[in-house]
Design a protein around this motif. Structure first.
Motif, PDB file in Angstrom:
ATOM      1  N   PRO A  66       0.839  -1.207   0.000  1.00  0.00           N
ATOM      2  CA  PRO A  66       0.000   0.000   0.000  1.00  0.00           C
ATOM      3  C   PRO A  66       0.869   1.252   0.000  1.00  0.00           C
ATOM      4  O   PRO A  66       1.986   1.252   0.539  1.00  0.00           O
ATOM      5  CB  PRO A  66      -0.793  -0.127   1.300  1.00  0.00           C
ATOM      6  N   LEU A  67       0.360   2.299  -0.605  1.00  0.00           N
ATOM      7  CA  LEU A  67       1.092   3.558  -0.662  1.00  0.00           C
ATOM      8  C   LEU A  67       1.080   4.224   0.709  1.00  0.00           C
ATOM      9  O   LEU A  67       0.023   4.549   1.257  1.00  0.00           O
ATOM     10  CB  LEU A  67       0.462   4.488  -1.704  1.00  0.00           C
ATOM     11  N   GLU A  68       2.253   4.422   1.258  1.00  0.00           N
ATOM     12  CA  GLU A  68       2.427   5.145   2.510  1.00  0.00           C
ATOM     13  C   GLU A  68       3.565   6.134   2.315  1.00  0.00           C
ATOM     14  O   GLU A  68       4.697   5.731   2.024  1.00  0.00           O
ATOM     15  CB  GLU A  68       2.743   4.192   3.663  1.00  0.00           C
ATOM     16  N   ALA A  69       3.281   7.412   2.459  1.00  0.00           N
ATOM     17  CA  ALA A  69       4.303   8.417   2.182  1.00  0.00           C
ATOM     18  C   ALA A  69       4.074   9.660   3.027  1.00  0.00           C
ATOM     19  O   ALA A  69       2.940   9.963   3.430  1.00  0.00           O
ATOM     20  CB  ALA A  69       4.298   8.784   0.694  1.00  0.00           C
ATOM     21  N   GLU A  70       5.168  10.374   3.286  1.00  0.00           N
ATOM     22  CA  GLU A  70       5.116  11.658   3.973  1.00  0.00           C
ATOM     23  C   GLU A  70       5.998  12.644   3.223  1.00  0.00           C
ATOM     24  O   GLU A  70       7.035  12.262   2.664  1.00  0.00           O
ATOM     25  CB  GLU A  70       5.598  11.533   5.420  1.00  0.00           C
ATOM     26  N   LEU A  71       5.578  13.882   3.215  1.00  0.00           N
ATOM     27  CA  LEU A  71       6.321  14.921   2.516  1.00  0.00           C
ATOM     28  C   LEU A  71       6.252  16.213   3.314  1.00  0.00           C
ATOM     29  O   LEU A  71       5.167  16.689   3.645  1.00  0.00           O
ATOM     30  CB  LEU A  71       5.727  15.143   1.117  1.00  0.00           C
ATOM     31  N   THR A  72       7.417  16.773   3.636  1.00  0.00           N
ATOM     32  CA  THR A  72       7.507  18.080   4.278  1.00  0.00           C
ATOM     33  C   THR A  72       8.242  19.008   3.325  1.00  0.00           C
ATOM     34  O   THR A  72       9.343  18.676   2.873  1.00  0.00           O
ATOM     35  CB  THR A  72       8.258  18.000   5.614  1.00  0.00           C
ATOM     36  N   THR A  73       7.642  20.140   2.991  1.00  0.00           N
ATOM     37  CA  THR A  73       8.257  21.058   2.034  1.00  0.00           C
ATOM     38  C   THR A  73       8.315  22.464   2.606  1.00  0.00           C
ATOM     39  O   THR A  73       7.439  22.888   3.373  1.00  0.00           O
ATOM     40  CB  THR A  73       7.488  21.098   0.708  1.00  0.00           C
ATOM     41  N   LEU A  74       9.368  23.157   2.203  1.00  0.00           N
ATOM     42  CA  LEU A  74       9.543  24.574   2.505  1.00  0.00           C
ATOM     43  C   LEU A  74       9.718  25.263   1.157  1.00  0.00           C
ATOM     44  O   LEU A  74      10.699  25.009   0.452  1.00  0.00           O
ATOM     45  CB  LEU A  74      10.774  24.777   3.389  1.00  0.00           C
ATOM     46  N   SER A  75       8.771  26.102   0.787  1.00  0.00           N
ATOM     47  CA  SER A  75       8.746  26.640  -0.568  1.00  0.00           C
ATOM     48  C   SER A  75       8.630  28.161  -0.566  1.00  0.00           C
ATOM     49  O   SER A  75       7.997  28.754   0.320  1.00  0.00           O
ATOM     50  CB  SER A  75       7.557  26.070  -1.351  1.00  0.00           C
ATOM     51  N   SER A  76       9.255  28.761  -1.568  1.00  0.00           N
ATOM     52  CA  SER A  76       9.095  30.180  -1.854  1.00  0.00           C
ATOM     53  C   SER A  76       8.801  30.306  -3.334  1.00  0.00           C
ATOM     54  O   SER A  76       8.682  29.293  -4.035  1.00  0.00           O
ATOM     55  CB  SER A  76      10.377  30.949  -1.496  1.00  0.00           C
ATOM     56  N   GLY A  77       8.729  31.503  -3.821  1.00  0.00           N
ATOM     57  CA  GLY A  77       8.536  31.674  -5.251  1.00  0.00           C
ATOM     58  C   GLY A  77       9.770  31.367  -6.053  1.00  0.00           C
ATOM     59  O   GLY A  77       9.732  31.374  -7.287  1.00  0.00           O
ATOM     60  N   VAL A  78      10.891  31.058  -5.362  1.00  0.00           N
ATOM     61  CA  VAL A  78      12.174  30.832  -6.024  1.00  0.00           C
ATOM     62  C   VAL A  78      12.524  29.358  -6.126  1.00  0.00           C
ATOM     63  O   VAL A  78      13.030  28.893  -7.145  1.00  0.00           O
ATOM     64  CB  VAL A  78      13.289  31.597  -5.275  1.00  0.00           C
ATOM     65  N   CYS A  79      12.274  28.595  -5.084  1.00  0.00           N
ATOM     66  CA  CYS A  79      12.650  27.181  -5.070  1.00  0.00           C
ATOM     67  C   CYS A  79      11.881  26.461  -3.979  1.00  0.00           C
ATOM     68  O   CYS A  79      11.124  27.081  -3.223  1.00  0.00           O
ATOM     69  CB  CYS A  79      14.163  27.028  -4.848  1.00  0.00           C
ATOM     70  N   SER A  80      12.079  25.144  -3.899  1.00  0.00           N
ATOM     71  CA  SER A  80      11.431  24.324  -2.872  1.00  0.00           C
ATOM     72  C   SER A  80      12.442  23.350  -2.280  1.00  0.00           C
ATOM     73  O   SER A  80      13.234  22.745  -3.020  1.00  0.00           O
ATOM     74  CB  SER A  80      10.252  23.535  -3.460  1.00  0.00           C
ATOM     75  N   LEU A  81      12.392  23.203  -0.976  1.00  0.00           N
ATOM     76  CA  LEU A  81      13.232  22.262  -0.248  1.00  0.00           C
ATOM     77  C   LEU A  81      12.306  21.280   0.448  1.00  0.00           C
ATOM     78  O   LEU A  81      11.305  21.693   1.048  1.00  0.00           O
ATOM     79  CB  LEU A  81      14.078  23.025   0.777  1.00  0.00           C
ATOM     80  N   GLY A  82      12.596  19.999   0.359  1.00  0.00           N
ATOM     81  CA  GLY A  82      11.684  19.026   0.949  1.00  0.00           C
ATOM     82  C   GLY A  82      12.375  17.807   1.493  1.00  0.00           C
ATOM     83  O   GLY A  82      13.504  17.477   1.127  1.00  0.00           O
ATOM     84  N   ALA A  83      11.678  17.134   2.395  1.00  0.00           N
ATOM     85  CA  ALA A  83      12.115  15.860   2.953  1.00  0.00           C
ATOM     86  C   ALA A  83      10.967  14.883   2.778  1.00  0.00           C
ATOM     87  O   ALA A  83       9.810  15.207   3.083  1.00  0.00           O
ATOM     88  CB  ALA A  83      12.468  16.011   4.431  1.00  0.00           C
TER      89      ALA A  83
END
Length: 349
Positions: A66-83
């Motif tokens: 089964p699909l199990e996922a987590e996503l944490t993102t920090l975004s601006s209008g310039v770029c995105s950083l995620g875990a």
């Protein structure tokens, strides 16, 4: 969605010295989001997660789990950083799914493995550049965890001096370890959720600047160790690279500006300029970093040996360390240790 963050902890202040003082007032606003597949209806989970986390590619969860996922993102209008963390899945890239906001993605594997077509299997610690415009297939193993930084393709192309292509970066650039450390550190802070708005903006800006600096150096390998900046402003990237290097090497008693400049991939002049732009000095930040590390160790340890503590934190002279510690925190190491552990004892009683 913009969650409110809890009060900042000691670890954040220790890892990012004087963060408030060095945060430019004009950094773009950021949005911090946490998404989980557990919040989605099972019948809608695949399509919804495609849009949430994989809108530039074809996303194919492994049919046997089964699909199990987590996503944490920090975004601006310039770029995105995620875990992100996910159950096993396959991803296919290609021009047909290219978006108007065409991005290139830097990824750092933290756990599990990935089998791409473009290069051999990669595991924890591998840093790579993925250009979703290129056709390719990638298979992530169960429970894989990674950090990613999505940058506009045109910014990456300008830094590299050529169109970006999918490649493994881990062993190709002197600044790759610094960027890997920065991305891993950023993922930890994002998962902790202890940053306020200004700290989020500073973290994202520093990570972006360091990534572009690494790509610039990679694109110019063999053309000169310290090329003119022209119209580029690379101070933020050099500052971030130097901080990551200093945090890893702060215990070294021979650590000086020349060694830090080499670790940050620049000349001493450029290093001094980068710190001056933040209103800091190189050795001042290193000293504060060492003192805050000593403070943290004092809080953890039940026994106190000032000489051993000083040596462990990069100070060759115990007496000089004690004077600096008192000037920084208002107490000697012995007094600070006694107060910290007396308070802890009263809390347990």
């Amino acid at each position: 969605m913009r969650p409110e963050c809890a009060a900042r902890g000691f670890a954040v202040r220790r890892c990012v010295p004087k963060l408030r003082a060095m945060t430019p007032p004009t950094l773009p606003a950021c949005v911090l989001e946490h998404r989980s597949s557990a919040d989605l209806e099972p019948a809608l989970r695949h399509a919804a997660w495609q849009e949430i986390a994989h809108r530039w590619v074809d996303f194919r969860p492994a049919p046997e789990v089964p699909l199990e996922a987590e996503l944490t993102t920090l975004s601006s209008g310039v770029c995105s950083l995620g875990a992100t963390r996910s159950s096993a899945y396959e991803m296919r890239t290609g021009a047909r799914r290219a978006q108007p906001d065409d991005m290139v993605v830097l990824t750092l594997m933290q756990f599990g493995d990935l089998l791409p077509q473009a290069y051999p299997r990669k595991g924890p610690g591998a840093l790579s550049l993925c250009a979703p415009r290129e056709a390719g297939a990638y298979r992530w193993g169960q429970g894989a965890r990674q950090v990613f930084l999505a940058l506009p393709r045109q910014d990456v192309a300008a830094a590299l001096g050529q169109e970006p292509s999918t490649r493994l970066l881990s062993a190709r650039c002197a600044l790759a370890p610094a960027l890997s450390s920065q991305m891993g550190h950023a993922a930890l802070l994002l998962r902790q959720g202890t940053l306020d708005a200004s700290e989020c903006a500073a973290l994202l800006d520093a990570t972006r600047a360091l990534a572009l600096l690494m790509l610039r150096n990679l694109g110019r390998q063999g053309l000169g160790a310290d090329l003119p900046d022209l119209n580029e402003c690379l101070h933020a990237g050099r500052h971030a690279a130097a901080l990551r290097f200093m945090e890893q090497q702060a215990h070294r008693h021979d650590l000086d500006a020349a060694a830090i400049a080499q670790g940050a991939g620049c000349s001493r002049t450029r290093l001094y300029e980068a710190f001056a732009a933040q209103g800091q000095t190189v050795m001042g930040v290193l000293r504060d970093m060492r003192l805050q590390r000593a403070q943290g160790l004092l809080a953890q340890g039940q026994r106190l040996n000032v000489g051993a503590l000083a040596w462990r934190c990069g100070f060759a002279d115990a007496s000089g360390f004690s004077k600096l510690f008192r000037a920084r925190f208002g107490l000697s190491p012995t007094e600070w240790h006694q107060r910290a552990h007396t308070g802890a004892h009263h809390e347990r009683s």
